[in-house]
Write a protein that holds these residues in place. Structure first.
Motif, mmCIF file in Angstrom:
data_model
loop_
_atom_site.group_PDB
_atom_site.id
_atom_site.type_symbol
_atom_site.label_atom_id
_atom_site.label_comp_id
_atom_site.label_asym_id
_atom_site.label_seq_id
_atom_site.Cartn_x
_atom_site.Cartn_y
_atom_site.Cartn_z
ATOM 1 N N THR A 29 0.855 -1.189 0.000
ATOM 2 C CA THR A 29 0.000 0.000 0.000
ATOM 3 C C THR A 29 0.888 1.235 0.000
ATOM 4 N N ARG A 30 0.366 2.311 -0.529
ATOM 5 C CA ARG A 30 1.143 3.539 -0.662
ATOM 6 C C ARG A 30 0.924 4.447 0.545
ATOM 7 N N ALA A 31 1.944 5.230 0.880
ATOM 8 C CA ALA A 31 1.829 6.198 1.966
ATOM 9 C C ALA A 31 0.765 7.238 1.629
ATOM 10 N N GLU A 32 0.106 7.734 2.650
ATOM 11 C CA GLU A 32 -1.019 8.651 2.426
ATOM 12 C C GLU A 32 -0.615 9.908 1.669
ATOM 13 N N ASP A 33 0.564 10.450 1.959
ATOM 14 C CA ASP A 33 0.962 11.699 1.299
ATOM 15 C C ASP A 33 1.381 11.499 -0.150
ATOM 16 N N GLU A 34 1.359 10.253 -0.639
ATOM 17 C CA GLU A 34 1.750 9.979 -2.021
ATOM 18 C C GLU A 34 0.567 9.585 -2.897
ATOM 19 N N ARG A 35 -0.611 9.510 -2.346
ATOM 20 C CA ARG A 35 -1.719 8.885 -3.071
ATOM 21 C C ARG A 35 -2.299 9.725 -4.195
ATOM 22 N N GLU A 36 -1.950 10.997 -4.243
ATOM 23 C CA GLU A 36 -2.361 11.824 -5.370
ATOM 24 C C GLU A 36 -1.300 11.848 -6.467
ATOM 25 N N ALA A 37 -0.165 11.216 -6.205
ATOM 26 C CA ALA A 37 0.957 11.239 -7.151
ATOM 27 C C ALA A 37 0.981 9.943 -7.948
ATOM 28 N N LEU A 38 0.630 10.037 -9.229
ATOM 29 C CA LEU A 38 0.559 8.849 -10.070
ATOM 30 C C LEU A 38 1.531 8.896 -11.248
ATOM 31 N N THR A 39 1.967 10.091 -11.631
ATOM 32 C CA THR A 39 2.930 10.215 -12.725
ATOM 33 C C THR A 39 4.337 10.390 -12.150
ATOM 34 N N LYS A 40 5.340 10.196 -12.988
ATOM 35 C CA LYS A 40 6.723 10.351 -12.525
ATOM 36 C C LYS A 40 7.009 11.763 -11.995
ATOM 37 N N PRO A 41 6.570 12.825 -12.689
ATOM 38 C CA PRO A 41 6.800 14.171 -12.131
ATOM 39 C C PRO A 41 6.111 14.371 -10.786
ATOM 40 N N GLU A 42 4.913 13.826 -10.630
ATOM 41 C CA GLU A 42 4.217 13.948 -9.347
ATOM 42 C C GLU A 42 4.940 13.188 -8.240
ATOM 43 N N LEU A 43 5.396 11.983 -8.548
ATOM 44 C CA LEU A 43 6.158 11.208 -7.571
ATOM 45 C C LEU A 43 7.448 11.924 -7.195
ATOM 46 N N GLU A 44 8.099 12.531 -8.182
ATOM 47 C CA GLU A 44 9.343 13.258 -7.927
ATOM 48 C C GLU A 44 9.095 14.442 -7.001
ATOM 49 N N ALA A 45 7.992 15.157 -7.223
ATOM 50 C CA ALA A 45 7.681 16.323 -6.395
ATOM 51 C C ALA A 45 7.424 15.919 -4.949
ATOM 52 N N VAL A 46 6.677 14.828 -4.748
ATOM 53 C CA VAL A 46 6.413 14.354 -3.389
ATOM 54 C C VAL A 46 7.707 13.913 -2.718
ATOM 55 N N TRP A 47 8.546 13.208 -3.467
ATOM 56 C CA TRP A 47 9.816 12.730 -2.918
ATOM 57 C C TRP A 47 10.708 13.894 -2.513
ATOM 58 N N ARG A 48 10.782 14.933 -3.329
ATOM 59 C CA ARG A 48 11.599 16.099 -3.000
ATOM 60 C C ARG A 48 11.108 16.776 -1.713
ATOM 61 N N GLU A 49 9.799 16.861 -1.568
ATOM 62 C CA GLU A 49 9.252 17.469 -0.355
ATOM 63 C C GLU A 49 9.547 16.620 0.874
ATOM 64 N N GLN A 50 9.463 15.308 0.735
ATOM 65 C CA GLN A 50 9.824 14.424 1.841
ATOM 66 C C GLN A 50 11.285 14.611 2.227
ATOM 67 N N GLN A 51 12.167 14.738 1.224
ATOM 68 C CA GLN A 51 13.581 14.968 1.486
ATOM 69 C C GLN A 51 13.787 16.261 2.278
ATOM 70 N N ARG A 52 13.132 17.314 1.823
ATOM 71 C CA ARG A 52 13.296 18.615 2.472
ATOM 72 C C ARG A 52 12.858 18.578 3.930
ATOM 73 N N LEU A 53 11.726 17.986 4.191
ATOM 74 C CA LEU A 53 11.154 18.001 5.535
ATOM 75 C C LEU A 53 11.852 17.045 6.492
ATOM 76 N N SER A 54 12.653 16.136 5.981
ATOM 77 C CA SER A 54 13.358 15.194 6.845
ATOM 78 C C SER A 54 14.864 15.456 6.874
ATOM 79 N N GLY A 55 15.243 16.677 6.543
ATOM 80 C CA GLY A 55 16.656 17.058 6.666
ATOM 81 C C GLY A 55 17.580 16.358 5.702
ATOM 82 N N TYR A 56 17.043 15.905 4.577
ATOM 83 C CA TYR A 56 17.832 15.219 3.557
ATOM 84 C C TYR A 56 18.543 13.997 4.126
#
Length: 310
Positions: free
Chosen positions: A68-95
């Motif tokens: 199952t997918r994490a809740e904050d990723e469930r609107e991200a279905l395309t590669k650009p959308e997945l990339e945007a969510v991943w970048r935000e996760q990186q930022r908020l967790s101190g890289y």
């Protein structure tokens, strides 16, 4: 519903997995079980666990998972959308940099929970390395590192080599049939960390990109690994949404170390000093302090080291 999910997962598996023969063999077994009704009535979580276990039986690949997918990723279905969510996760967790500290005795400590990509977290990596750049020895805690980007692993490890002449890793990409070489960077922001010992803390949970840092530095004789044999996942992976709430992660490439000719898939990276994970820091810190006492000249540093070692 489960039949549709299973077939979509198998389509993505067979279309992308780096080992096509294993994908086909796994898919045949799963389709037999599907026809027998063995997945009827399973919700997504239970279906993902069942498929992951059955894929592992054939492929023995810890990166190959249906889940199952994490809740904050469930609107991200395309590669650009997945990339945007991943970048935000990186930022908020101190890289991935959970802690940077100077320990008594002038020993640096970095606690890395995942390996950010160089283009996203390069400034954070450089800042962390700047803070430990004047220490006499460095401990990097990878015991809870769950992986990340190959180019980020190369960026981190480049700080421990003098120039751009160290061949660190190769990655063979299944889609193109091409092999990409990864070398240490010829230029880095800040000072390199040279001619001083580096100790890597490992556990059985250290995985993927965290293992790459361990394997590459160990192969080059540039670090001492202290702890447990790591989890054993060496295949770079892409994530493919099946539905907004369900996905499959598929290895699409494989690592080939230029020194060993192999990688750590299935075997993990074996430590140089084998101890229980919870003891790894104390053992590495003791080794680092012994180095400080043998090499430092500043009275203040020597006094700190003696006190810490005592």
């Amino acid at each position: 519903m489960s039949a549709h999910l299973v077939e979509k997962a198998l389509e993505l598996l067979c279309g992308n997995y780096i080992f096509a023969d294993r994908a086909q063999a796994a898919a045949e077994g799963i389709r037999r079980r599907l026809a027998a009704g063995e997945y009827d009535g399973l919700d997504e979580e239970a279906l993902g666990e069942r498929l992951t276990a059955e894929l592992f039986e054939v492929c023995q690949d810890k990166h190959l998972r249906v889940r199952t997918r994490a809740e904050d990723e469930r609107e991200a279905l395309t590669k650009p959308e997945l990339e945007a969510v991943w970048r935000e996760q990186q930022r908020l967790s101190g890289y991935g940099i959970a802690r940077v500290e100077r320990l008594d005795g002038n020993v640096g400590l970095l606690d890395l929970r995942f390996v950010t990509s160089a283009d996203v977290g390069g400034r954070a990596i450089a800042a962390a390395m700047d803070l430990v750049s004047q220490t006499h020895a460095l401990i990097i805690d990878l015991r809870r590192n769950r992986g990340g980007a190959p180019d980020g692993a190369v960026f981190w490890t480049s700080y421990f080599f003098p120039d751009g002449e160290t061949h660190l890793n190769d990655i063979y990409e299944g889609a193109t049939g091409q092999t990409r070489q990864f070398w240490s960077h010829a230029w880095l922001p800040g000072e390199r960390y040279l001619d001083r010992p580096v100790y890597l803390l490992t556990s059985e949970a250290t995985f993927s990109g965290g293992e790459e840092i361990c394997y590459n530095l160990q192969a080059q004789g540039r670090a001492v690994l202290v702890g447990e044999t790591t989890k054993g996942g060496a295949h770079p992976t892409d994530r493919f949404p099946i539905t907004p709430t369900f996905e499959i992660t598929v290895p699409v490439a494989r690592s080939v170390n230029p020194v060993t000719g192999g990688n750590w898939e299935g075997t993990g990276v074996k430590p140089d000093v084998a101890v229980a994970a919870q003891e790894a820091f104390d053992v590495a810190y003791r080794l680092a302090l012994q180095h400080v006492l043998a090499s430092a000249t500043a009275p203040t540093i020597l006094a700190e080291a003696r006190s810490a070692l005592a």
